[in-house]
Design an enzyme around this catalytic site. Structure first.
Site, mmCIF file in Angstrom:
data_model
loop_
_atom_site.group_PDB
_atom_site.id
_atom_site.type_symbol
_atom_site.label_atom_id
_atom_site.label_comp_id
_atom_site.label_asym_id
_atom_site.label_seq_id
_atom_site.Cartn_x
_atom_site.Cartn_y
_atom_site.Cartn_z
ATOM 1 N NE ARG A 298 -9.467 -7.994 4.288
ATOM 2 C CZ ARG A 298 -8.933 -7.023 3.566
ATOM 3 N NH1 ARG A 298 -7.908 -6.324 4.027
ATOM 4 N NH2 ARG A 298 -9.425 -6.731 2.368
ATOM 5 C CG HIS B 94 -5.445 -0.511 5.794
ATOM 6 N ND1 HIS B 94 -5.976 -1.749 6.072
ATOM 7 C CD2 HIS B 94 -5.702 -0.284 4.477
ATOM 8 C CE1 HIS B 94 -6.547 -2.236 4.975
ATOM 9 N NE2 HIS B 94 -6.382 -1.364 3.987
ATOM 10 N NE ARG C 227 -3.810 -2.247 2.374
ATOM 11 C CZ ARG C 227 -3.640 -3.411 2.944
ATOM 12 N NH1 ARG C 227 -2.515 -3.666 3.587
ATOM 13 N NH2 ARG C 227 -4.570 -4.333 2.886
ATOM 14 C CG ASP D 91 -6.357 -4.286 8.199
ATOM 15 O OD1 ASP D 91 -5.975 -5.005 7.263
ATOM 16 O OD2 ASP D 91 -6.262 -3.056 8.188
#
Length: 315
Positions: free
Chosen positions: A154, A178, A91, A151
């Site tokens: 998840r 993140h 990212r 997250d």
């Protein structure tokens, strides 16, 4: 749709996979009265909005394409615009391109909607949440990154699978970046109101480094796996963005792990995720987490990693 929701408009910047999926999820939720979809490719925005308008008879929400000027009086503006993450790319690798996009975009949003709340989903979300704060001039509580809310979802999913329980009965969070330096807060994780370690002991389930590292790895690499398989992530993040917007619209004081600019473990002026109380005024960090020493050090390292990338954008 509640009477409170009937008065609200939300603008979504970016009609790509995440923006369009978010618009559709928000449309079907009935949370707001009006959705405006904005994209540099005007035809794409019109096409997506028109297609979704054909589903609008199932709701009382209106959807249309628009321009930055149509952000006026929006309760929130969700930013999904930017270059997507590619297979094998972190990212943070996206930062230069998407920072330039924000330099052009955010001042226009702020000029049209000076009292709105910005919700940033574009990656790297922590760096761009910081950028949106600086470029808009908004107070920190009104610039919110989707951060580790995805997250955390998840993480709970993986814990539910690992211990054969419904994820709704798992209470555990991811904080920090993140991204690759995210921190699973094992010290505060619970299942069925029992500390995870105690639950595992009572249930005869494993709770050792091998298992916790496996859950952490699967959580951390979930997006990479999806991007490798389908080229993008969109459904999960869209649902999370609606869940962030909900307590803002309904003034619900809900606790969500989102990214916000602040000072973290001695690292000043950086954005990363911590549990925040969300309401119509934005995101508030009222009560600090009781982390153990290892977790606090991990937060410091995560903050320093993000800070380094923020500083690189200034050069």
């Amino acid at each position: 749709m509640t009477g409170h929701a009937k008065s609200h408009k939300v603008a979504i910047i970016g009609a790509g996979s995440v923006g369009a999926t978010t618009a559709y999820a928000l449309l079907l939720s009935g949370l707001v009265a009006e959705i405006v979809l904005i994209d540099i490719d005007e035809n794409r925005a019109i096409g997506e909005a028109t297609d979704m308008a054909h589903a609008a008879h199932f709701t009382q929400t209106r959807i249309r394409a628009g321009t930055y000027a149509d952000c006026d009086n929006a309760a929130a503006v969700i930013i999904t615009a930017g270059v997507n993450q590619k297979p094998g790319q972190s990212r943070l690798d996206l930062v230069k391109t998407n920072y330039a996009v924000f330099e052009s975009m955010v001042p226009q949003i702020a000029a049209a909607a000076p009292d709105t709340i910005l919700i940033v989903a574009t990656n790297p979300v922590d760096v761009l949440t910081h950028a949106a704060h600086k470029l808009s001039g908004f107070p920190v509580q009104r610039v919110i990154g989707s951060g580790t809310a995805m997250d955390t979802t998840r993480f709970r999913h993986e814990l539910g699978k690992a211990y054969s329980v419904n994820p709704r009965n798992v209470h555990a969070i991811i904080i920090g970046e993140h991204g690759d330096s995210q921190i699973p807060v094992w010290s505060l994780a619970t299942i069925g109101s029992m500390r995870l370690k105690d639950y595992c002991s009572q249930a005869g389930k494993p709770f050792d480094k091998e298992h916790t590292d496996g859950v952490s790895k699967r959580t951390r690499e979930a997006a990479y796996e999806l991007i490798k398989r389908k080229g993008k992530t969109n459904y999960g993040v869209a649902s999370v963005l609606v869940s962030i917007l909900d307590p803002i619209i309904n003034n619900a004081d809900a606790i969500v792990t989102v990214s916000r600019v602040g000072n973290y473990e001695g690292v000043e002026d950086v954005a990363l995720s911590m549990p925040c109380k969300l309401n119509r005024d934005g995101a508030h960090q009222d009560v600090p987490l009781l982390l153990d020493a290892d977790e606090r050090e991990a937060v410091r390292k995560s903050a320093l990693s993000i800070k380094e990338v923020i500083e690189s954008c200034k050069s």
